[in-house]
Design a protein around this motif. Sequence first.
Motif, PDB file in Angstrom:
ATOM      1  N   UNK A 179       0.726  -1.283  -0.004  1.00 21.89           N
ATOM      2  CA  UNK A 179      -0.164   0.043  -0.031  1.00 21.89           C
ATOM      3  C   UNK A 179       0.767   1.299   0.023  1.00 21.89           C
ATOM      4  N   UNK A 180       2.106   1.176   0.377  1.00 27.42           N
ATOM      5  CA  UNK A 180       2.763   2.380   0.360  1.00 27.42           C
ATOM      6  C   UNK A 180       2.512   3.498   1.495  1.00 27.42           C
ATOM      7  N   UNK A 181       3.126   4.474   1.069  1.00 25.45           N
ATOM      8  CA  UNK A 181       2.735   5.552   2.358  1.00 25.45           C
ATOM      9  C   UNK A 181       1.250   5.964   2.097  1.00 25.45           C
ATOM     10  N   UNK A 182       0.702   5.937   0.787  1.00 21.53           N
ATOM     11  CA  UNK A 182      -0.715   6.185   0.927  1.00 21.53           C
ATOM     12  C   UNK A 182      -1.688   5.236   1.726  1.00 21.53           C
ATOM     13  N   UNK A 183      -1.208   4.324   1.744  1.00 26.65           N
ATOM     14  CA  UNK A 183      -1.987   3.028   2.678  1.00 26.65           C
ATOM     15  C   UNK A 183      -1.852   3.467   4.166  1.00 26.65           C
ATOM     16  N   UNK A 184      -0.761   3.786   4.459  1.00 26.83           N
ATOM     17  CA  UNK A 184      -0.401   4.319   5.982  1.00 26.83           C
ATOM     18  C   UNK A 184      -1.234   5.493   6.152  1.00 26.83           C
ATOM     19  N   UNK A 185      -1.255   6.398   5.191  1.00 28.41           N
ATOM     20  CA  UNK A 185      -1.957   7.940   5.722  1.00 28.41           C
ATOM     21  C   UNK A 185      -3.449   7.383   5.810  1.00 28.41           C
ATOM     22  N   UNK A 186      -3.840   6.695   4.920  1.00 20.90           N
ATOM     23  CA  UNK A 186      -5.482   6.188   4.626  1.00 20.90           C
ATOM     24  C   UNK A 186      -5.830   5.617   6.008  1.00 20.90           C
ATOM     25  N   UNK A 187      -4.867   4.619   6.452  1.00 19.85           N
ATOM     26  CA  UNK A 187      -5.045   3.840   7.834  1.00 19.85           C
ATOM     27  C   UNK A 187      -5.192   4.713   8.780  1.00 19.85           C
ATOM     28  N   UNK A 188      -4.267   5.796   8.995  1.00 17.85           N
ATOM     29  CA  UNK A 188      -4.303   6.629  10.031  1.00 17.85           C
ATOM     30  C   UNK A 188      -5.490   7.526   9.845  1.00 17.85           C
ATOM     31  N   UNK A 189      -6.045   7.870   8.817  1.00 20.67           N
ATOM     32  CA  UNK A 189      -7.321   8.668   8.695  1.00 20.67           C
ATOM     33  C   UNK A 189      -8.137   7.887   9.527  1.00 20.67           C
ATOM     34  N   UNK A 190      -8.530   6.717   9.031  1.00 16.68           N
ATOM     35  CA  UNK A 190      -9.438   5.659   9.159  1.00 16.68           C
ATOM     36  C   UNK A 190      -9.612   5.689  11.002  1.00 16.68           C
ATOM     37  N   UNK A 191      -8.202   5.437  11.390  1.00 14.52           N
ATOM     38  CA  UNK A 191      -8.110   5.390  13.135  1.00 14.52           C
ATOM     39  C   UNK A 191      -8.462   6.633  13.634  1.00 14.52           C
ATOM     40  N   UNK A 192      -8.256   7.656  13.196  1.00 10.45           N
ATOM     41  CA  UNK A 192      -8.544   9.252  13.798  1.00 10.45           C
ATOM     42  C   UNK A 192     -10.053   9.212  13.672  1.00 10.45           C
ATOM     43  N   UNK A 193     -10.652   8.877  12.703  1.00 10.32           N
ATOM     44  CA  UNK A 193     -12.035   9.074  12.543  1.00 10.32           C
ATOM     45  C   UNK A 193     -12.840   8.269  13.567  1.00 10.32           C
ATOM     46  N   UNK A 194     -12.315   6.804  13.872  1.00 13.60           N
ATOM     47  CA  UNK A 194     -12.788   5.859  14.535  1.00 13.60           C
ATOM     48  C   UNK A 194     -12.647   6.481  16.173  1.00 13.60           C
ATOM     49  N   UNK A 195     -11.632   7.016  16.387  1.00 11.51           N
ATOM     50  CA  UNK A 195     -11.347   7.464  17.704  1.00 11.51           C
ATOM     51  C   UNK A 195     -12.169   8.687  17.865  1.00 11.51           C
ATOM     52  N   UNK A 196     -12.336   9.669  17.145  1.00  7.89           N
ATOM     53  CA  UNK A 196     -13.256  10.693  17.162  1.00  7.89           C
ATOM     54  C   UNK A 196     -14.831  10.447  17.496  1.00  7.89           C
ATOM     55  N   UNK A 197     -15.166   9.566  16.499  1.00  9.54           N
ATOM     56  CA  UNK A 197     -16.456   9.057  16.863  1.00  9.54           C
ATOM     57  C   UNK A 197     -16.491   8.508  18.234  1.00  9.54           C
ATOM     58  N   UNK A 198     -15.723   7.539  18.796  1.00 13.77           N
ATOM     59  CA  UNK A 198     -15.694   6.979  20.027  1.00 13.77           C
ATOM     60  C   UNK A 198     -15.773   8.038  21.052  1.00 13.77           C
ATOM     61  N   UNK A 199     -14.913   8.997  20.874  1.00 14.01           N
ATOM     62  CA  UNK A 199     -14.804  10.351  21.857  1.00 14.01           C
ATOM     63  C   UNK A 199     -16.087  11.103  21.899  1.00 14.01           C
ATOM     64  N   UNK A 200     -16.503  11.358  20.822  1.00 12.04           N
ATOM     65  CA  UNK A 200     -17.996  11.960  20.703  1.00 12.04           C
ATOM     66  C   UNK A 200     -19.006  11.356  21.341  1.00 12.04           C
ATOM     67  N   UNK A 201     -19.251   9.846  21.063  1.00  8.59           N
ATOM     68  CA  UNK A 201     -20.277   9.352  21.521  1.00  8.59           C
ATOM     69  C   UNK A 201     -20.118   9.274  23.193  1.00  8.59           C
ATOM     70  N   UNK A 202     -18.779   9.378  23.710  1.00  4.87           N
ATOM     71  CA  UNK A 202     -18.625   9.341  25.170  1.00  4.87           C
ATOM     72  C   UNK A 202     -19.211  10.834  25.692  1.00  4.87           C
TER      73      UNK A 202
END
Length: 154
Positions: free
Chosen positions: A122-145
């Motif tokens: 996936x290269x660096x693009x794959x890493x960046x996309x994975x980080x974006x997915x993680x950040x969004x998932x984390x923000x949704x968890x924080x928002x729901x709390x």
Amino acid sequence: MNETSATDADKKPIGVKTPWHLWVIGVVGLLWNSMGVFDFVMTVTKNEAYMGEFTQEQLDFFYGFPAWLVIIWAVAVIGGLIGILLLLFRSKLAVPVFGASLVAMVITATHNYGFDEMYEIGGMGGVIFTVVIFVIALLLAIYSMAMQKRGVLK
């Protein structure tokens, strides 16, 4: 006669109004998580039209996931979709569901990048996309709390 006063613990908000931002985050989150579920389904069903642009090396990587990882991936993406639906329905169950989805996402990413060759594929693009997915998932968890703490989720 002395009138007894209610303590702060006895005062519960009656009919906490749903904030406008819950609907915005909910609708955008529904679209985002639906894309994740769509990607998962198209990948595990080996949909030729969807997977046709991938290289053979990429296909071998995705199709070579062990069964336990496919299950964890399913928990990540389907959990995100269920979590956002629970958020839209103002259910406090959104909090643990988002939490489970986030943990599953971390396990999946750890496997893919820590124990497999995802970076090479996936290269660096794959890493960046994975980080974006993680950040969004984390923000949704924080928002729901935060919404649960404010009494918006029941």
